[in-house]
Each structure stands twice: as structure tokens, then as C-alpha cells.
Design an enzyme around this catalytic site. Structure first.
Site, PDB file in Angstrom:
ATOM      1  N   CYS A   1      -4.879  -3.561   3.484  1.00 25.69           N
ATOM      2  CA  CYS A   1      -4.593  -3.091   4.837  1.00 25.69           C
ATOM      3  C   CYS A   1      -5.738  -3.335   5.828  1.00 25.69           C
ATOM      4  CB  CYS A   1      -4.177  -1.623   4.786  1.00 25.69           C
ATOM      5  SG  CYS A   1      -3.213  -1.091   6.234  1.00 25.69           S
TER       6      CYS A   1
ATOM      7  N   LYS B   1     -10.218   0.241  -2.067  1.00 30.75           N
ATOM      8  CA  LYS B   1     -10.246  -0.170  -0.658  1.00 30.75           C
ATOM      9  C   LYS B   1     -11.598   0.152  -0.016  1.00 30.75           C
ATOM     10  CE  LYS B   1      -7.587   0.569   3.632  1.00 30.75           C
ATOM     11  NZ  LYS B   1      -6.434   1.324   4.202  1.00 30.75           N
TER      12      LYS B   1
ATOM     13  N   GLU C   1       0.850  -1.184   0.000  1.00 33.21           N
ATOM     14  CA  GLU C   1       0.000   0.000   0.000  1.00 33.21           C
ATOM     15  C   GLU C   1       0.894   1.245   0.000  1.00 33.21           C
ATOM     16  OE1 GLU C   1      -3.915   1.562   2.470  1.00 33.21           O
ATOM     17  OE2 GLU C   1      -2.302   0.572   3.583  1.00 33.21           O
TER      18      GLU C   1
END
Length: 280
Positions: free
Chosen positions: A166, A126, A53
Site C-alpha cells: 500500500c 509493512k 491488504e
């Protein structure tokens, strides 16, 4: 491509690698380092490479990523990823980069996957946005990021590959959704976990996602002290379907590599058919 596509049945081992960086504030320098590490992974035999990321930028301010956002389909970072995949003849998943979202103050935090021809095969925005406050340490991604809404997987030679980023790691229902209809061979996890949360939960969560979905998890992390003062946890790793850590890099730049072995996937799922025993 979404998770509704039918998974393939791979029969041969497939070598993968995760890149760990300590990304700085210079876009050009970050892309140059990423390219060198992709090349290192490919020299080691990797057929798929995952970047972390924010591999292209960790600015001094959260708004710095908004300043370098790209339109979907073109821009320096997207051209870099397509070119690197083509030059190195590798499946390449570009950690995340900022894309326009229609909100002038925010971006999508987007992971893009390219095949060895340099053709884009998947885009994932995301979904879960990180928020954390403890003492003087505080994060709120929703200030500069607009959440995505669509789970995404794509087919590669190793089978179905589930995309995530993440903070998604804390939401097991995402991976259960992606595993519907036959299972996932590989979960991708590009991340920039903070030192605080990573030390407490990173490995535990990665191993849990591998065990409960009986698949490999490839996690590419930011790992070290950054120019902007932030410290990330690192510990890039590959975890097998039994939850065993096959390789790990605690901190600093580097590559973690290993094999997605269809025989190992089949063995774990046959010995403990938990995926078939699901009720809900």
C-alpha cells in the site's frame, strides 16, 4: 529472504493473478471468499496469486485487527494461507494479516509468501505507515501498527519478486534498493487505497514504479464500499515494464490475471537500458 539474494534468469512465461475483495468484518466469511477467489484464479491458470491488504479483516474500529493478531508461525490466517497454497498448488502471497509485534496496542501489518507446497518463503512487515488528513477524512496507521524495517524479496519461477504494501508505493527508494544487483521481475502491491488517494494517484504511481524499475507490477486492491463505512478505490491491475496496463478491475470482487513474460522484460531493458545507466 532479503533483497541480497542473486536473482534467477527465468526463460518461460509465468501466469499471475491479483484478487480484489471488498473485505468485511467477519474473519471466517472473509477467508471463505478469499479461498473462492484463489480457486477462480487457479482455474484461469494462475501460478502465483496475490491477495489484497487486509483481506482477512476490515473491522469497524482500527483496533479490531489488534484483537485478531497472531503469533508468527501459527494462527487461523497463517494456516489458511499455507493450506490454500498447498491445496491449489500455487505461489500465494497473503496480502496482509496482523502479527504480534511486542506492543500490546499495535501489530505488524505483515505480508507472507508461500510456495506451492505450502511452505513459507518470505515475510515482509509493512515499512511505511499511512497518514492522511483532509476535512473529516483522517487516517493514522501508526496508532495501531508498528513499522517494519527490512526490505524483502524472494525468488519465484518468474525471477526476483519484490514485496511491498500500500503506502510503500509512494517511496521509490524502496524498490531501487530491492532491484540492486540485477533487477526485479515483479513488484507485488497488496493495498487498500482510500477512494480519495486512489482516484488521484493509484494508477500513476503503479505505472511509475513499473517504468522506472523496468519490471511488472501486480497490484491487488480492496475495491468498494465496506461494512465499516470505508470506501476503497479498487482498480486491481497488472502493469508491464513499459508502463502499459494489461488488465484492470475498477470495483467489486474479482480477479485480474496476466503473464510475466521474460522476453518482454529483456526487450524493454535492451531497448532502453536505464537500469544500466544508473549513476546514484
Amino acid at each position: 529472504m532479503t533483497a541480497s539474494a542473486a536473482p534467477s534468469a527465468p526463460s518461460t512465461p509465468f501466469r499471475v493473478a491479483a484478487v480484489q475483495t471488498v473485505t468485511g468484518t467477519s474473519l471466517d466469511a472473509n477467508l471463505a471468499r478469499a479461498d473462492a477467489l484463489i480457486a477462480e484464479a487457479v482455474r484461469g491458470g494462475a501460478e502465483l496469486v496475490l491477495l489484497p491488504e487486509y483481506f482477512c479483516m476490515m473491522g469497524r474500529q482500527e483496533t479490531d485487527k489488534v484483537a485478531i493478531r497472531e503469533q508468527d508461525g501459527d494462527g487461523p490466517v497463517q494456516r489458511f494461507l499455507a493450506d490454500a497454497a498447498r491445496r491449489h498448488r500455487v505461489w500465494l502471497v497473503g496480502g496482509t494479516l496482523p502479527l504480534h509485534c511486542g506492543d500490546e496496542g499495535r501489530v505488524y501489518n505483515t505480508s507472507l509468501a508461500f510456495d506451492p507446497r505450502g511452505e513459507r518463503v518470505a515475510r515482509y512487515d509493512k515499512i511505511h505507515l499511512f497518514g492522511f488528513t483532509r476535512g473529516t477524512e483522517s487516517y493514522d496507521e501508526s496508532r495501531t501498527i508498528l513499522a517494519g524495517t527490512e526490505p524483502v524479496a524472494f525468488e519465484a519461477p518468474c525471477g526476483r519478486v519484490a514485496m511491498s504494501v500500500c503506502y510503500d508505493l509512494r517511496f521509490p527508494e524502496l524498490y531501487r534498493h530491492l532491484a540492486a544487483g540485477g533487477g526485479t521481475s515483479l513488484i507485488l502491491m497488496p493495498a487498500a487505497f482510500t477512494y480519495t488517494t486512489g482516484q488521484a494517484h493509484w494508477e500513476i504511481l503503479l505505472r511509475a514504479r513499473a517504468i522506472e524499475n523496468q519490471c511488472y507490477v501486480l497490484a491487488a486492491a480492496q475495491g468498494g464500499k465496506h461494512e465499516n463505512g470505508r470506501r476503497t478505490w479498487g482498480h486491481t491491475m497488472l502493469v508491464d515494464p513499459w508502463g502499459e496496463v494489461l488488465g484492470v478491475l475498477p470495483e467489486g470482487e474479482g480477479v485480474v490475471a496476466g503473464v510475466i513474460d521474460p522476453a518482454r522484460l529483456a526487450e524493454v531493458r535492451q531497448n532502453l537500458p536505464a537500469l544500466r545507466h544508473r549513476v546514484l
